[in-house]
Design a protein around this motif. Structure first.
Motif, PDB file in Angstrom:
ATOM      1  N   GLU A  44       2.609  -3.648   5.665  1.00 19.44           N
ATOM      2  CA  GLU A  44       1.612  -2.726   6.226  1.00 19.44           C
ATOM      3  C   GLU A  44       2.132  -1.309   6.377  1.00 19.44           C
ATOM      4  N   THR A  45       3.424  -1.155   6.733  1.00 14.96           N
ATOM      5  CA  THR A  45       4.001   0.185   6.878  1.00 14.96           C
ATOM      6  C   THR A  45       5.448   0.162   6.376  1.00 14.96           C
ATOM      7  N   TYR A  71       0.162   3.333   8.684  1.00 18.10           N
ATOM      8  CA  TYR A  71      -1.062   2.514   8.604  1.00 18.10           C
ATOM      9  C   TYR A  71      -2.277   3.300   9.091  1.00 18.10           C
ATOM     10  N   THR A 102      -7.150   3.894   4.937  1.00 24.67           N
ATOM     11  CA  THR A 102      -6.361   3.778   3.709  1.00 24.67           C
ATOM     12  C   THR A 102      -5.811   2.357   3.551  1.00 24.67           C
ATOM     13  N   THR A 103      -4.845   2.001   4.401  1.00 22.54           N
ATOM     14  CA  THR A 103      -4.170   0.705   4.288  1.00 22.54           C
ATOM     15  C   THR A 103      -5.159  -0.450   4.404  1.00 22.54           C
ATOM     16  N   LYS A 104      -5.924  -0.465   5.478  1.00 24.03           N
ATOM     17  CA  LYS A 104      -6.861  -1.572   5.726  1.00 24.03           C
ATOM     18  C   LYS A 104      -7.887  -1.674   4.601  1.00 24.03           C
ATOM     19  N   PRO A 115       0.848  -1.199   0.000  1.00 25.62           N
ATOM     20  CA  PRO A 115       0.000   0.000   0.000  1.00 25.62           C
ATOM     21  C   PRO A 115       0.878   1.241   0.000  1.00 25.62           C
ATOM     22  N   TYR A 144       0.884   3.974   1.285  1.00 28.01           N
ATOM     23  CA  TYR A 144       0.679   4.846   2.450  1.00 28.01           C
ATOM     24  C   TYR A 144       1.724   4.356   3.453  1.00 28.01           C
TER      25      TYR A 144
END
Length: 309
Positions: free
Chosen positions: A153-154, A127, A131-133, A122, A124
């Motif tokens: 995730e990050t 997290y 956005t991410t989820k 993602p 971004y």
């Protein structure tokens, strides 16, 4: 056809190429249960319809000021093209959440390309559920069990990525001590953060990492700050707002870095570079500069290699 059936999939929100796509973007965004978090789908749909109807024309006027299209599309296409040229062992694809290319269609192409393994990245670096989820859930829903999936995730702690940010900041000005640096992040309603979203915590951590790195390089701004942009509606949002932050710097110089974004979009090109520039002028800020995102830079391609390693 490549021998190695691995894919790197870059996930982002998307952006309008015309007024019809802007309506699509707003409709899809406000029907997203991660954005409007009420349990009733019907209520969400009604609120989404009201918001889109009331905001479409005024939102499109903003797009007209940046050339009738979000820059996110062409920049992401360039990023994907470069990644395919420079990142070995992977085919790179992009998937947007609210405008094409959508996950469902890209996944069909990936199956035709006989992809078996996927890394989801993602775009971004911090997290958030909004956005991410949302982007991850969307891809995984349509992917079913077709691929072996790894998720990043990050990546806000990644050194190579942070060096890209610092390079842009340093390139913008000759005398850092004469400027106040503001990291501008997209805002969130406070209730989303209160419900456990880690975005604000990670944003603070990211600003600390970048501030420490600047200090280590001997680059000392007059001040370093974090503020939040893009508030809409009556709810309490994360503070301080960028508008209120700018009020501290009458007769001073300001440099803005869009810390929540990887690729330039309407929030950077219109909001930061046009709308907040006007506010800064009204406040009496002497010099107001806005940094570019990492976009499709060669340095960011190298950072991606490090992130997915």
């Amino acid at each position: 056809m490549q021998k190695n059936k691995k894919a790197l999939v870059l996930l982002n929100m998307g952006g309008a190429r015309n007024k019809a796509e802007l309506k699509m973007f707003l409709t899809n965004m406000f029907n997203d249960k991660n954005i409007l978090t009420m349990k009733s789908n019907l209520l969400r749909k009604l609120i989404a319809t009201f918001i889109v109807t009331s905001r479409l024309d005024s939102a499109w006027k903003n797009y007209e000021k940046i050339g009738n299209e979000s820059p996110i599309n062409k920049l992401t296409e360039k990023l994907v093209q470069k990644a395919n040229e420079k990142i070995e062992d992977f085919m790179t694809y992009q998937v947007m959440r609210y405008t094409p290319p959508f996950a469902k269609n890209v996944i069909e192409q990936m199956k035709k390309d006989e992809i078996t393994e996927v890394i989801l990245l993602p775009l971004y670096s911090q997290y958030s559920t909004t956005t991410t989820k949302s982007s991850l859930e969307d891809f995984i829903y349509f992917a079913k069990d077709n691929f072996k999936i790894q998720i990043i995730e990050t990546f806000y702690k990644n050194d190579s990525f942070n060096e890209c940010i610092l390079d842009e900041i340093i390139s913008k000005i000759q005398s850092p001590s004469e400027y106040n640096l503001i990291f501008s992040a997209h805002g969130l309603p406070q209730k989303i953060v209160d419900a456990g979203d880690p975005y604000e915590k990670q944003m603070n951590e990211h600003v600390k990492i970048l501030s420490d790195k600047l200090s280590q390089k001997g680059i000392n701004f007059k001040s370093i700050n974090l503020a939040y942009q893009s508030k809409v509606g009556p709810l309490k949002w994360l503070e301080p707002s960028l508008e209120n932050m700018l009020k501290n710097f009458k007769n001073e110089n300001v440099l803005i870095y869009p810390i929540a974004f990887i690729v330039d979009n309407s929030e950077t090109d219109f909001e930061l570079d046009i709308e907040y520039r006007e506010i800064a002028h009204e406040i009496g800020i002497k010099d107001y500069k806005v940094c570019k995102c990492v976009n499709d830079s060669d340095e960011f391609i190298e950072a991606i290699k490090d992130i997915i390693k």
